[in-house]
Write a protein that holds these residues in place. Structure first.
Motif, PDB file in Angstrom:
ATOM      1  N   VAL A   5       8.730  20.609 -42.128  1.00  0.00           N
ATOM      2  CA  VAL A   5       9.385  19.553 -41.354  1.00  0.00           C
ATOM      3  C   VAL A   5       8.321  18.586 -40.843  1.00  0.00           C
ATOM      4  O   VAL A   5       7.152  18.946 -40.685  1.00  0.00           O
ATOM      5  CB  VAL A   5      10.188  20.137 -40.177  1.00  0.00           C
ATOM      6  N   VAL A   6       8.739  17.357 -40.560  1.00  0.00           N
ATOM      7  CA  VAL A   6       7.798  16.326 -40.146  1.00  0.00           C
ATOM      8  C   VAL A   6       7.699  16.280 -38.624  1.00  0.00           C
ATOM      9  O   VAL A   6       8.696  16.386 -37.904  1.00  0.00           O
ATOM     10  CB  VAL A   6       8.198  14.945 -40.718  1.00  0.00           C
ATOM     11  N   ARG A   7       6.470  16.157 -38.122  1.00  0.00           N
ATOM     12  CA  ARG A   7       6.183  16.054 -36.697  1.00  0.00           C
ATOM     13  C   ARG A   7       5.270  14.849 -36.476  1.00  0.00           C
ATOM     14  O   ARG A   7       4.498  14.479 -37.367  1.00  0.00           O
ATOM     15  CB  ARG A   7       5.451  17.304 -36.188  1.00  0.00           C
ATOM     16  N   TRP A   8       5.314  14.269 -35.283  1.00  0.00           N
ATOM     17  CA  TRP A   8       4.462  13.109 -35.027  1.00  0.00           C
ATOM     18  C   TRP A   8       4.130  12.983 -33.540  1.00  0.00           C
ATOM     19  O   TRP A   8       4.844  13.505 -32.679  1.00  0.00           O
ATOM     20  CB  TRP A   8       5.133  11.831 -35.521  1.00  0.00           C
ATOM     21  N   LEU A   9       3.027  12.290 -33.283  1.00  0.00           N
ATOM     22  CA  LEU A   9       2.601  12.001 -31.914  1.00  0.00           C
ATOM     23  C   LEU A   9       2.775  10.509 -31.678  1.00  0.00           C
ATOM     24  O   LEU A   9       2.073   9.695 -32.289  1.00  0.00           O
ATOM     25  CB  LEU A   9       1.135  12.413 -31.716  1.00  0.00           C
ATOM     26  N   GLU A  10       3.701  10.162 -30.814  1.00  0.00           N
ATOM     27  CA  GLU A  10       3.919   8.755 -30.501  1.00  0.00           C
ATOM     28  C   GLU A  10       3.360   8.428 -29.128  1.00  0.00           C
ATOM     29  O   GLU A  10       2.891   9.319 -28.400  1.00  0.00           O
ATOM     30  CB  GLU A  10       5.399   8.405 -30.568  1.00  0.00           C
ATOM     31  N   GLU A  11       3.406   7.150 -28.749  1.00  0.00           N
ATOM     32  CA  GLU A  11       2.827   6.710 -27.486  1.00  0.00           C
ATOM     33  C   GLU A  11       3.503   7.413 -26.301  1.00  0.00           C
ATOM     34  O   GLU A  11       2.835   7.923 -25.417  1.00  0.00           O
ATOM     35  CB  GLU A  11       2.951   5.187 -27.361  1.00  0.00           C
ATOM     36  N   GLY A  12       4.825   7.417 -26.273  1.00  0.00           N
ATOM     37  CA  GLY A  12       5.547   8.113 -25.227  1.00  0.00           C
ATOM     38  C   GLY A  12       5.381   7.501 -23.848  1.00  0.00           C
ATOM     39  O   GLY A  12       5.127   6.295 -23.695  1.00  0.00           O
ATOM     40  N   ASP A  13       5.492   8.339 -22.823  1.00  0.00           N
ATOM     41  CA  ASP A  13       5.327   7.901 -21.435  1.00  0.00           C
ATOM     42  C   ASP A  13       4.779   9.084 -20.622  1.00  0.00           C
ATOM     43  O   ASP A  13       4.249  10.031 -21.198  1.00  0.00           O
ATOM     44  CB  ASP A  13       6.648   7.370 -20.867  1.00  0.00           C
ATOM     45  N   SER A  14       4.923   9.030 -19.316  1.00  0.00           N
ATOM     46  CA  SER A  14       4.335  10.082 -18.478  1.00  0.00           C
ATOM     47  C   SER A  14       4.986  11.441 -18.681  1.00  0.00           C
ATOM     48  O   SER A  14       4.448  12.463 -18.227  1.00  0.00           O
ATOM     49  CB  SER A  14       4.433   9.685 -17.003  1.00  0.00           C
ATOM     50  N   SER A  15       6.140  11.469 -19.397  1.00  0.00           N
ATOM     51  CA  SER A  15       6.833  12.748 -19.579  1.00  0.00           C
ATOM     52  C   SER A  15       6.597  13.371 -20.950  1.00  0.00           C
ATOM     53  O   SER A  15       6.891  14.557 -21.129  1.00  0.00           O
ATOM     54  CB  SER A  15       8.339  12.562 -19.361  1.00  0.00           C
ATOM     55  N   PHE A  16       6.102  12.619 -21.909  1.00  0.00           N
ATOM     56  CA  PHE A  16       5.856  13.181 -23.248  1.00  0.00           C
ATOM     57  C   PHE A  16       4.930  12.255 -24.032  1.00  0.00           C
ATOM     58  O   PHE A  16       4.677  11.110 -23.654  1.00  0.00           O
ATOM     59  CB  PHE A  16       7.176  13.362 -24.014  1.00  0.00           C
ATOM     60  N   GLY A  17       4.439  12.781 -25.164  1.00  0.00           N
ATOM     61  CA  GLY A  17       3.642  11.964 -26.080  1.00  0.00           C
ATOM     62  C   GLY A  17       2.208  11.772 -25.647  1.00  0.00           C
ATOM     63  O   GLY A  17       1.678  12.480 -24.770  1.00  0.00           O
ATOM     64  N   ARG A  18       1.566  10.781 -26.271  1.00  0.00           N
ATOM     65  CA  ARG A  18       0.143  10.570 -26.042  1.00  0.00           C
ATOM     66  C   ARG A  18      -0.155  10.217 -24.590  1.00  0.00           C
ATOM     67  O   ARG A  18      -1.170  10.648 -24.019  1.00  0.00           O
ATOM     68  CB  ARG A  18      -0.361   9.455 -26.968  1.00  0.00           C
ATOM     69  N   VAL A  19       0.718   9.402 -23.974  1.00  0.00           N
ATOM     70  CA  VAL A  19       0.496   9.013 -22.576  1.00  0.00           C
ATOM     71  C   VAL A  19       0.504  10.245 -21.664  1.00  0.00           C
ATOM     72  O   VAL A  19      -0.370  10.409 -20.801  1.00  0.00           O
ATOM     73  CB  VAL A  19       1.568   7.992 -22.127  1.00  0.00           C
TER      74      VAL A  19
END
Length: 599
Positions: free
Chosen positions: A472-486
């Motif tokens: 399955v495909v997974r990715w790291l996006e910019e997000g915000d203070s609750s998830f992701g790279r931020v």
């Protein structure tokens, strides 16, 4: 929007190297200002995007120096001129486009100082040059055998122009006092010798007017842009109506502008005839031959039987050879799943492809492409336009062909723009060019990611196993203070958002957190590498609810100097990374709001 400076420096390049041809090195210094904030700036030369930059912080002022090299494009610019535009958008989505540089073709520049008697002939060359410059292999022919190619085109143009009606011409510099209107033969005027002297009889519409009146506004603007003489009307379309009135008035001499314009439309009509021949024979076949210019000459020779005025006028007769052409060169692609005329109409009306060459090139991109039978003519046109405007049409074709579901094709057309398509295609065709884009990704995977996130903010995309050992495909996006790279950065790298009720572990990136200097064994980019490797090579460790979790032992699995013996990545239900953090290791620091540093 201001152009602070713009110049082009000619370089002869390396005459022995195909990769370093002669051309111009362009430099444009731009200043863009908007009280609402600048969100995006794009620079195009002759329709080719040379600069495309988003500004997420939306500054009020953007100062950019844009440099690019015009090689093959500059060769074509000699024939069709060039126009450089800058488009800027502000934070509210309002856009503005401004022309920062405009150049006549070499013929247009010559016409600016040429004799009155030369204007029609120069206009013809400008018209056919603008048309032929649209053909995909024309630049290759010019580079390969420039003299032979130009001789072949000259012979063809002479054959076509000899069949056209005469236009007002007079030797020497134009001076109205030197010309007796009663002795001038006006094109399109049928004179009956039996009529009373001085009566010019009935008027027949000149051929160039028949052709021009059916062409789109973009073609009229192209003519007007290369016409070096003062325009007689406010818009390019209105100037053609004005010139036609000149032709119908036997007491009015044609202006230099209108002489050039009449020749331009005659030359462009010659291109339509040539484009039909080259299209039916295949420009690629011609260009791949052992003797390119000879093959081109042979193809053009075969079209001379449709070059006479009567044949070109007989455009609507379906039984004639020229019945295959209309004023915009109606296209029969030979592909049974493509309705050429309908697709061409949508290209013109919905996608701004006004010229026959651009339409032919676009339709050629979708011939023999997968899913055509499931797409409507408007969808086929949208796909043709997207391919022709893409950064790499060949790679985009391969990307679309790999999509298993036609709905993915529709999503690509309806929900993404050209920039997004280019990004997906580049990841698919050149995964190694990006640091953490998995080469195992398929086109379907990338379309799915695009449907879930803004791909312009994604740095990591990877395929990993789910709980059932499916890929399955997974990715790291910019997000915000609750998830992701931020979130990862604020909580587990900089420590700016340490939890107030739980343990926070921090990556050893050398930051100062809560009065303590943390170890410096990694960079922020290497943290992204760890996220990629944890999903790609780590163990699936279940997860809570709809989340999936992956674990990696970095010091034993490719990152011996990281100081991290175990880390965890948590993925949301849709595949986006929620968080990633180190759990154990000599360089891992942990903070608790009640107990301070735990180690």
């Amino acid at each position: 929007m201001y152009l602070l400076d713009g110049h082009a420096e000619w370089t002869w390049g390396d005459p022995t190297s195909v990769s370093e041809p002669a051309g111009y090195q362009y430099t444009f210094d731009l200043l863009v200002y908007d009280d609402e904030g600048v969100s995006h700036v794009e620079l195009r030369q002759s329709g080719v995007r040379e600069f495309d930059e988003p500004y997420p912080d939306e500054p009020r002022e953007v100062d950019e120096t844009v440099e690019f090299y015009g090689g093959g494009e500059e060769m074509l610019s000699l024939f069709r001129g060039s126009q450089t535009t800058v488009t800027a958008e502000n934070a509210l989505g309002d856009g503005h486009t401004e022309v920062v540089d405009s150049r006549h073709s070499v013929v247009g520049r010559t016409a600016g100082s040429a004799l009155y008697s030369s204007q029609r002939g120069l206009g013809q060359w400008s018209g056919v040059g603008h048309g032929l410059a649209e053909l995909p292999d024309f630049a290759r022919l010019l580079y390969g055998e420039p003299i032979e190619t130009l001789l072949a085109l000259t012979k063809f143009l002479i054959e076509v122009m000899d069949a056209q009606p005469a236009t007002i011409q007079e030797d020497g510099e134009f001076d109205p006092d030197d010309i007796d209107p009663d002795e001038v033969e006006f094109p399109g005027v049928v004179v009956d010798d039996d009529l009373e002297e001085g009566h010019h009889g009935d008027f027949e519409a000149p051929l160039w007017w028949d052709l021009a009146k059916a062409m789109g506004a973009d073609i009229h603007r192209t003519q007007d842009r290369d016409n070096p003489h003062e325009s007689p009307a406010e818009s390019a379309t209105e100037t053609i109506a004005h010139c036609n009135q000149e032709y119908y008035d036997p007491d009015q001499l044609s202006s230099e502008y209108c002489l050039f314009a009449a020749g331009w439309y005659e030359g462009y009509s010659a291109f339509i005839v040539a484009e039909l021949a080259l299209g039916s024979k295949g420009t690629t076949k011609v260009a791949d031959g052992a003797s390119n210019a000879n093959d081109l000459r042979r193809v053009l020779d075969e079209t001379e039987d449709v070059a006479d005025t009567a044949a070109v006028r007989n455009l609507e007769n379906p039984n004639s050879k020229t019945g295959k052409i209309n004023y915009r060169a109606q296209i029969d692609s030979g592909e049974p799943n493509i309705d050429g005329p309908a697709v061409q109409r949508h290209l013109r009306e919905d996608h701004g492809l006004e010229t026959a060459g651009s339409q032919y090139h676009a339709i050629g991109q979708i011939e023999d492409l997968r899913h055509l039978e499931d797409l409507s003519s408007s969808e086929q046109a949208a796909l043709a336009a997207r391919l022709s405007k893409s950064q790499d049409p060949s790679a985009t074709r391969a990307f679309v062909s790999e999509l298993d579901d036609v709905d993915d094709v529709r999503y690509l057309l309806e929900e993404t723009d050209v920039a997004t398509t280019n990004r997906l295609v580049d990841w698919h065709a050149n995964p190694s060019a990006s640091r953490n884009i998995d080469p195992d990704l398929e086109a379907n995977d990338l379309v799915y990611v695009s449907s879930q996130s803004d791909v312009s903010e994604i740095k990591v995309i990877v395929k990993g196993e789910d709980g059932s050992a499916n890929q399955v495909v997974r990715w790291l996006e910019e997000g915000d203070s609750s998830f992701g790279r931020v979130h990862i950065s604020e909580r587990h790298i900089t420590g700016n958002s340490i939890a107030d009720d739980d343990i926070t572990s921090l990556f050893p990136v050398g930051k100062s957190v809560e009065g303590r200097e943390l170890p410096n064994t990694l960079t922020a980019k290497q943290v992204e590498d760890l996220v990629y490797d944890t999903i790609k090579h780590g163990k699936h460790s279940g997860g809570s609810g709809n989340r999936q979790e992956y674990m990696l032992q970095p010091i034993n699995e490719g990152h011996p100097d990281s100081g991290i013996s175990q880390m965890r990545v948590v993925v949301k239900e849709n595949g986006a990374v929620k968080t990633a953090f180190p759990e154990e290791g000599s360089a891992v620091a942990k903070w608790h709001p009640d107990h301070g540093w735990l180690q």
